[in-house]
Design a protein around this motif. Sequence first.
Motif, PDB file in Angstrom:
ATOM      1  N   TRP B  29       0.871  -1.106  -0.032  1.00  0.00           N
ATOM      2  CA  TRP B  29       0.069   0.042   0.040  1.00  0.00           C
ATOM      3  C   TRP B  29       0.899   1.369   0.031  1.00  0.00           C
ATOM      4  CZ3 TRP B  29      -4.539   2.019  -0.941  1.00  0.00           C
ATOM      5  CH2 TRP B  29      -4.931   3.188  -0.280  1.00  0.00           C
ATOM      6  N   ARG B  30       0.464   1.989  -0.880  1.00  0.00           N
ATOM      7  CA  ARG B  30       1.359   3.439  -0.948  1.00  0.00           C
ATOM      8  C   ARG B  30       0.565   4.881  -0.757  1.00  0.00           C
ATOM      9  NH1 ARG B  30       5.960   2.974  -4.036  1.00  0.00           N
ATOM     10  NH2 ARG B  30       5.791   4.976  -4.771  1.00  0.00           N
ATOM     11  N   GLY B  31      -0.552   4.755   0.291  1.00  0.00           N
ATOM     12  CA  GLY B  31      -1.163   5.569   0.646  1.00  0.00           C
ATOM     13  C   GLY B  31      -0.732   6.454   1.735  1.00  0.00           C
ATOM     14  N   SER B  32      -1.430   7.587   1.878  1.00  0.00           N
ATOM     15  CA  SER B  32      -1.043   8.605   3.011  1.00  0.00           C
ATOM     16  C   SER B  32      -1.216   7.916   4.412  1.00  0.00           C
ATOM     17  CB  SER B  32      -1.505   9.871   2.839  1.00  0.00           C
ATOM     18  OG  SER B  32      -3.043   9.768   2.796  1.00  0.00           O
ATOM     19  N   SER B  33      -2.028   6.933   4.732  1.00  0.00           N
ATOM     20  CA  SER B  33      -2.222   6.360   6.117  1.00  0.00           C
ATOM     21  C   SER B  33      -1.098   5.919   6.501  1.00  0.00           C
ATOM     22  CB  SER B  33      -3.290   5.238   5.889  1.00  0.00           C
ATOM     23  OG  SER B  33      -2.927   4.238   4.898  1.00  0.00           O
ATOM     24  N   LYS B  34       0.126   5.768   5.750  1.00  0.00           N
ATOM     25  CA  LYS B  34       1.165   5.187   6.121  1.00  0.00           C
ATOM     26  C   LYS B  34       2.095   6.288   7.032  1.00  0.00           C
ATOM     27  CE  LYS B  34       2.239   0.779   4.229  1.00  0.00           C
ATOM     28  NZ  LYS B  34       2.839   0.053   3.434  1.00  0.00           N
ATOM     29  N   ALA B  35       1.628   7.318   6.989  1.00  0.00           N
ATOM     30  CA  ALA B  35       2.272   8.490   8.072  1.00  0.00           C
ATOM     31  C   ALA B  35       1.972   8.265   9.472  1.00  0.00           C
ATOM     32  CB  ALA B  35       1.497  10.049   7.679  1.00  0.00           C
ATOM     33  N   VAL B  36       0.927   7.393   9.526  1.00  0.00           N
ATOM     34  CA  VAL B  36       0.874   7.099  11.143  1.00  0.00           C
ATOM     35  C   VAL B  36       1.221   5.683  11.315  1.00  0.00           C
ATOM     36  CG1 VAL B  36      -1.096   6.573  12.772  1.00  0.00           C
ATOM     37  CG2 VAL B  36      -1.387   8.276  10.915  1.00  0.00           C
ATOM     38  N   CYS B  37       2.021   5.560  12.577  1.00  0.00           N
ATOM     39  CA  CYS B  37       2.388   4.335  12.899  1.00  0.00           C
ATOM     40  C   CYS B  37       1.486   3.797  13.838  1.00  0.00           C
ATOM     41  CB  CYS B  37       3.732   4.624  14.039  1.00  0.00           C
ATOM     42  SG  CYS B  37       5.184   5.186  13.200  1.00  0.00           S
ATOM     43  N   VAL B  38       1.327   2.209  13.618  1.00  0.00           N
ATOM     44  CA  VAL B  38       0.344   1.501  14.364  1.00  0.00           C
ATOM     45  C   VAL B  38       1.223   1.292  15.736  1.00  0.00           C
ATOM     46  CG1 VAL B  38      -0.556   0.368  12.562  1.00  0.00           C
ATOM     47  CG2 VAL B  38       1.586  -0.740  13.364  1.00  0.00           C
ATOM     48  N   PRO B  39       0.626   0.909  16.713  1.00  0.00           N
ATOM     49  CA  PRO B  39       1.083   0.597  18.024  1.00  0.00           C
ATOM     50  C   PRO B  39       2.109  -0.636  18.434  1.00  0.00           C
ATOM     51  CG  PRO B  39      -1.370   0.413  18.288  1.00  0.00           C
ATOM     52  CD  PRO B  39      -1.166   0.891  16.956  1.00  0.00           C
ATOM     53  N   GLY B  40       1.784  -1.716  17.512  1.00  0.00           N
ATOM     54  CA  GLY B  40       2.316  -2.868  17.636  1.00  0.00           C
ATOM     55  C   GLY B  40       3.527  -3.147  16.634  1.00  0.00           C
ATOM     56  N   LEU B  41       4.160  -4.218  16.667  1.00  0.00           N
ATOM     57  CA  LEU B  41       5.175  -4.464  15.571  1.00  0.00           C
ATOM     58  C   LEU B  41       4.477  -5.138  14.565  1.00  0.00           C
ATOM     59  CD1 LEU B  41       8.474  -4.247  15.914  1.00  0.00           C
ATOM     60  CD2 LEU B  41       8.424  -6.958  16.113  1.00  0.00           C
ATOM     61  N   ASN B  42       4.578  -4.319  13.499  1.00  0.00           N
ATOM     62  CA  ASN B  42       3.629  -4.738  12.102  1.00  0.00           C
ATOM     63  C   ASN B  42       4.599  -3.907  10.817  1.00  0.00           C
ATOM     64  OD1 ASN B  42       1.253  -6.133  11.154  1.00  0.00           O
ATOM     65  ND2 ASN B  42       1.068  -4.276  10.204  1.00  0.00           N
TER      66      ASN B  42
END
Lengths: 45, 284
Positions: B29-42
């Motif tokens: 996925w190359r969208g802007s949502s990748k600006a946000v880090c998820v809380p766990g190791l993913n």
Amino acid sequence: MRVRLLRVTLLVLSIAAIILGAMNGEIRTVVTKAINVCLQCIGIG
Amino acid sequence: MNSRRTAFQGVTAILQNSWFAGFLRGTIWRGSSKAVCVPGLNCYSCPGAWGSCPIGSLQAVFNRTSGRISLYVSGLIGLFGVVLGRLVCGWLCPFGLVQELLYRIRSRKVRIGPTRLRYLKYAVLVVLVVLMPLLVRDRFGVGDPWFCKLICPAGTLEAAVPLLALNASLRGAAGWLFVWKASILVATVVASVVAYRPFCRFVCPLGAIYGLLNRISFVQLTLNEDICTHCGACTDVCKMGVDPSVDATDPECIRCNDCVAVCPVHALSLGLPSGQRKQRTTTD
């Protein structure tokens, strides 16, 4: 009381760090890294 | 095993990796949502991942900014940690779920109590996540995400396996480093079948950070000392090697709720401390 103060202080510092980091353009670096396949992560970089 | 928690972990793992087209196309996925880090190791190179890995992002900013720590990413990790502590590990981390499911496989189990090996994850955090990305750079001044490159089995499982299976050009480029990382993944899988969450307990740098914040996080495991009979039921049920009747804020506790469920006198609770009961969680 000491822990409660530490807890709130860390919460405020974390939020401030997020805002300052965003203002410094770090979000672009994170996105640039994340939208390209991380060759190191998959073991070929 | 708390089946409600397992269901919650499953739903959050799927939600974090639900760009299913990536698994069909062998892309990410190359969208802007990748600006946000998820809380766990993913891993952010998992074909289905919508968000970024906090440990990978931390190293990425290190690598690109001549050694400046990322305020944005460390702020996000601090926010998750100060609110939830290692509840993230127990409820939100996809790689934690993978290890728990492997532990369900019928086999001889090894119960590992408190051990000094738990300090290894702090060494991994300092050396591979902070110092090496900071100090080891190529002639262009660019560093590597050393933890991701040399260790992270979550990246191998979630990103390398599907991408190399689906993408011939990537598969052709795989060499000794992939063999090394695949070996670590196999070792982690085998260890997870016989021992409970070995990667989380001994290696995970994100768990190390959240563990340090366990003592001050808003969400707490609390012990009501007035009614605790010290029967030892909570210690017996804890697979992370914690004794909640002695220290309910232990950095190893992932707030899985098993001890709360097993306590015969309901002396333990998980949530926001009320401040009314006599507690052993905090000093305030």
